[in-house]
Design an enzyme around this catalytic site. Structure first.
Site, short mmCIF file in Angstrom:
data_model
loop_
_atom_site.label_atom_id
_atom_site.label_comp_id
_atom_site.label_asym_id
_atom_site.label_seq_id
_atom_site.Cartn_x
_atom_site.Cartn_y
_atom_site.Cartn_z
N ASP A 563 1.45 -1.10 0.15
CA ASP A 563 0.04 0.12 -1.01
C ASP A 563 0.73 0.94 0.18
OD1 ASP A 563 -1.87 1.51 0.22
OD2 ASP A 563 -2.61 0.34 2.38
N GLU A 566 2.67 5.19 -4.35
CA GLU A 566 3.36 6.34 -4.99
C GLU A 566 3.74 6.95 -5.01
OE1 GLU A 566 -0.06 5.67 -2.63
OE2 GLU A 566 -0.96 5.21 -3.54
N ASP A 640 -8.79 4.05 -1.91
CA ASP A 640 -10.09 3.61 -1.20
C ASP A 640 -11.43 4.60 -0.83
OD1 ASP A 640 -7.78 2.84 0.78
OD2 ASP A 640 -7.45 4.94 1.25
#
Ligand SMILES: *[C@@H]1O[C@H](CO)[C@@H](O)[C@H](O)[C@H]1NC(C)=O
Length: 989
Positions: A563, A566, A640
């Protein structure tokens, strides 16, 4: 999981984090749009939009780019030349080497570099250690094939003004390279499909030294926080002076980007001639068929943005960027598909406009009056574009798959259901959920652990109090063949006595700041450093951390979730890294930003292949951030989302978009991450989620517990049925993954993809087909809806999956299907055969040796129905050595038979290697039942069918049920007795 963008700018102290976070998590808060840039707040985007405005509105505009004809040469499928960019009226020019490559696969590639930067003849500002070249390594991470030059490509015509190259299969493709102004027209069968620089928006910001001028009275920061009025002013100033305000540094929020190489954007207009739909460039919310972005009714005002970002509570119907990027766009019109792949990993914006003007010279000679114009703008790097000329959507996904690779064959378990939340709070909690799922007869394969399992957010550790016995937990899961996924993020806690961070620092494997020392920022653990997966040494070190005896508490059934890659940096600009950070090889973060997530996931993928000497199994790694090529190393999810009906609805076009852009192993959080779904929503979400290629429920730490058995009747029962439906169809899902692995075909397919001639279906993005099963799904995504309207793309017969009712319809008709809560609208298209396993079990592993059921949906004309089944061990790489079974089933209504043959024409024992244990055991698994929906009336009264296989003949019982009240006749053959791995025929005559 996510972070709060809003926080980043008002960051004060770590102690404030937790309280601030929980406040920011209140579900009603939508993304703070102003925490992410709009085009006018991004220097290079606004400069290029201003450039476009000027070019498109001034009649005298001529692109200042031209090929110096004498510079050109064509050899072995490649044209090389120099484009001269003329600067203003000075007559001064900048040399931009261009390479146009024609590949055997039929793709073409246009690459433009800048000579000065290429040769390093530039001066960096601020004593920067960054590389001087334009970033030229994207190819190294992304491209895996399809670039063998086409030696047959030939120059068809050449003079002082242009050069024509014929290439591709039977020389059907043609590129007309015009020298001055520079443009390229790509034709197929003599007509224009894609045009480069047709509008003259090509712009390569060349290197120039900074000329120190007295600053006008303007304080730093004002330029980027420009109000609407300044923006207008700037536009009015064009074209006289260029807007230089963000050439040398640029502010956003409290961050200043130092831009040591000055302005260096690349931009190009790409027109799709005669095309009115464009798809792709995920990930965004909004419709599958992309919208126009230059304002006007129903259109966006902002370009689609491609800059991997941790967007807190993203909004719907927006061109705002999300967590991952695939810069692949497809244009489609009746019977024709073409595409471009923009290979650039820097921040990118794409404007889209459609031009209905029939006088538009570009659209002459095409049937459609609409052309779609796109304007691609990247902050740095090469201008590097692949051109794919179709003509079918399948050709595009196949060629794109050749270039960037296809979906890895997944771990079979990963197609099952995944139970996740932030967080399962202890090993006992996990074990309890595991038992309850069994108690309520809900199959599942994987339970997930979010960040709280760690000791104080230190990855590769366990919280000793709450997860005292991870191995005991893993063993309980393993009893039913279940798996555990633990989260491992790229931020490494900066704290004493943590060997992982000590090694990261001492071995210098972290991302560096612009001064060249290790970058420090804030994420879940507080102060953190980031592993630099661009570095081979870092990847090797990363792999060492996953060994079973290093990451203690993990075992063979532990897999990984990446996760925040980015990367998410809570106190960074736009919640990510400063663009002037440095990666391996001294490339600036700006150059590689969109690749970052992929290299990290890839490092984890490779780590999982080397956990133990002698053990080589397929990894499973879920990623949030991705780029073109990420499909080779795992699955993604859409980040999300929220527990809201519109988020459920939006998940379908988002997942479809992933499929057509080569990364089909995707899904959305079932139930919605933020908030608490009402029971009806959660139930509908399970029904839809059962048809995402990646099927995982997930929930935010502040949401109420919502394991599916908690919801109560009738919902529990309905959700259980959705789960069991998923499990019974696993053989068909796995077969669809095999197809995706072979040639890049999406796993769930939108209407334009399966029916490229039916214009009424091009914009439909709320229903889809599953693999080649003919199953047509239209999930209910609205509250209190008890029916759906489904568009029928062709004249085939469609049966209701559950009742075998014949849907009264005809081609192009929209029919209303009843869909009370317990019913998922699911149709079977005539002409297909697909495989199921009908005995419900606790996990996919426990179904491994179960017999199959084959379902034949008889075609309208009663004749051919076909389908296939692929099966391998679901875990090892032995399939690469022929250890798999791939059968093709052909039902022939005229011959009244159903036959099974090897789908690849192999004779038994043809596999390259001797059959392994798995193959031997699998071959003996049987086909237990055959269900023929739409059975012929002539079969009435028949009690048996003849079965022929492996030199024997026998009879099997058949039950025939005549048609009644809109329901098709159907026949069920029981105890067929054939082996799945053998050739056989069932004779219904
Ligand atoms: C993935 O990792 C392998 C092994 O370290 C490396 O060879 C390859 O270049 C990496 N690819 C990507 C896309 O990161």
């Amino acid at each position: 999981m996510h972070v709060s963008g809003p926080l980043s700018s008002r960051w004060t102290a770590y102690l404030g984090l937790l309280s601030a976070l929980s406040a920011a998590f209140a579900p009603a808060v939508a993304v703070k749009e102003h925490d992410f840039k709009k085009c006018h707040q991004s220097g290079f985007c606004s400069r290029n939009r201003a450039f476009a405005d000027h070019a498109l509105t001034s009649s005298a505009w001529q692109s200042p780019y031209g090929i110096a004809p004498e510079s050109g040469s064509f050899k072995d499928g490649q044209y090389q030349a120099v484009i001269l960019k003329t600067i203003g009226d000075s007559g001064e020019t900048v040399r931009l080497p261009i390479t146009v490559s024609f590949h055997e696969s039929g793709t073409a590639r246009v690459t433009v570099d800048e000579e000065k930067r290429q040769k390093g003849e530039i001066e960096l500002r601020h004593d920067s250690k960054a590389r001087k070249e334009r970033y030229n390594e994207a190819e190294q991470w992304v491209i895996v094939g399809g670039t063998t030059l086409d030696k047959e490509a030939k120059v068809g015509f050449e003079d002082k003004t242009q050069l024509t190259v014929k290439y591709g299969p039977s020389s059907k493709f043609e590129a007309i390279i015009k020298f001055s102004p520079f443009s390229i027209d790509f034709k197929r069968d003599g007509s224009s499909q894609i045009k480069f620089n047709g509008q003259g928006l090509l712009n390569v910001e060349h290197w120039r030294p900074k000329i120190e001028k007295p600053e006008p009275e303007k304080t730093e920061g004002e330029s980027t926080e420009s109000t609407e009025e300044n923006k207008v002013e700037e536009t009015v100033e064009e074209p006289k002076g260029e807007d230089e305000s963000t050439w040398w540094d640029e502010n956003f929020g409290s961050n200043t980007d130092s831009k040591p190489r000055g302005p260096e954007s690349v931009a190009l207009d790409i027109s799709f001639v005669g095309y009115d739909h464009v798809f792709g460039i995920p990930s965004h919310t909004g419709p599958l068929s992309l919208k126009q972005t230059r304002g006007g009714e129903g259109n966006y005002e902002e370009p689609y943005r491609l800059y991997n970002s941790d967007v807190f509570e993203y909004i719907l119907d927006s061109p705002m960027t999300l967590y991952g990027v695939i810069p692949f766009m497809q244009a489609h019109r009746k019977d024709s598909s073409v595409g471009v792949f923009w290979l650039n990993a820097a921040e990118t914006w794409v404007d889209i406009t459609k031009n209905k003007d029939s006088k538009n010279p570009l659209s002459l000679g095409t049937k459609s009056k609409t052309s779609t114009h796109t304007h691609w703008i990247s902050e740095s790097g090469l201008l590097d574009v692949f051109v794919l000329l179709g003509p079918t959507p399948k050709d595009l996904t196949a060629k794109y798959g050749e270039l960037t690779g296809t979906t890895a064959m997944p771990q079979e378990f990963s197609l099952g259901y995944h139970q996740c939340r932030w967080n399962y709070v202890s090993d006992d909690d996990v074990k309890d959920v595991d038992r309850k799922m069994d108690k309520f007869k809900m199959p599942y394969d994987v339970i997930w652990l979010d960040i709280e399992y760690t000791s104080e957010k230190k990855y590769f550790t366990w919280d000793k109090h709450t997860f005292a016995d991870p191995i005991g937990m893993g063993k309980q899961l393993d009893r039913h063949g279940r798996k555990l996924v633990t989260i491992i993020d790229p931020h490494i806690k900066n704290v004493d006595n943590y060997p992982v961070v000590e090694e990261l620092k001492s071995k210098e494997l972290g991302v560096k700041n612009k001064e060249g020392s290790i970058f420090e920022g804030w994420c879940w653990p507080g102060s953190s450093h980031w592993v630099d997966a661009f570095s081979p040494a870092a990847r090797e070190w990363w792999a060492s951390l996953f060994k079973y005896d290093t990451f203690k508490g993990t075992m063979e059934n532990t897999f990984v979730w990446n996760d925040m890659n980015e990367p998410s940096v809570f106190n960074g600009p736009e919640t990510t890294m400063p663009k002037d950070n440095l990666h391996y090889g001294n490339w600036e973060h700006r150059d590689v930003h969109n690749l970052n997530g992929m290299t990290f996931q890839n490092a984890t993928y490779h780590a999982l292949t080397s956990r133990k000497a002698g053990e080589l199994r397929r990894p499973f790694v879920l990623t949030r951030s991705f780029f073109a090529g990420s499909q080779r190393v795992g699955a993604m999810w859409t980040g999300d989302n929220q527990a809201a009906w519109d988020h459920l609805q939006e998940s379908i076009p988002m997942v479809l978009s992933q499929g057509i852009t080569g990364f089909p192993f995707s899904g959305a959080d079932v139930g919605g991450f933020f908030g608490n779904p009402e029971k009806e929503l959660l139930t509908r979400w399970y029904q839809a989620g059962a048809f995402y290629p990646f099927f995982r429920a997930h929930a935010h730490i502040d949401s109420r517990r919502r394991e599916p058995y908690l919801i109560g009747e009738p919902y529990t029962n309905i959700i259980g049925a959705a789960l069991r439906l998923r499990y019974s169809l696993l053989p068909s899902w796995y077969t669809a993954f095999r197809q995706a692995h072979l040639d890049g075909t999406p796993i769930i397919k939108p209407m334009f993809y399966t029916h490229p001639s039916e214009e009424a279906g091009f914009a439909i993005d709320d229903q889809f087909f599953v693999g080649s099963t003919g199953l047509l799904v239209k999930p209910v995504t609205a509250k209190d809806k008890e029916s759906v309207d489904i568009w029928i793309p062709d004249a085939e017969v469609y049966y209701d999956y559950f009742s075998y009712d014949v849907i009264p319809t005809s081609k192009g008709k929209t029919v209303t299907l009843s869909a009370p809560l317990e019913k998922l609208p699911l149709l079977m298209r005539g002409g297909h055969v697909f495989a199921r396993r009908d005995i419900p079990r606790r996990s996919s592993a426990l179904m491994r040796w179960d017999d199959y059921t084959l379902v034949v949906a008889v075609a309208r004309d009663g004749r051919l129905a076909e389908g296939d089944l692929y099966v391998d061990d679901g875990d090892s790489f032995d399939f690469e050595r022929g250890q798999y079974i791939h059968r093709r089933f052909v039902f022939d209504g005229a011959a009244k038979s159903l036959a099974s043959v090897d789908a690849e024409g192999r004779a038994p024992g043809d596999a390259n290697e001797e059959e392994g244990a798995w193959m031997k055991k699998m071959r003996a698994v049987g086909v237990d039942r055959i269900v023929v929906v739409g059975a012929q009336a002539a079969w009435a009264g028949k009690k048996t069918v003849k079965v022929l296989s492996e030199g024997r003949t026998w009879e099997a019982k058949m039950e025939y049920t005549p048609a009644a009240q809109g329901r098709a006749a159907f026949a069920v053959v029981k105890k067929v007795g054939v082996r799945i791995g053998a050739d056989w025929t069932v004779d219904f005559a």
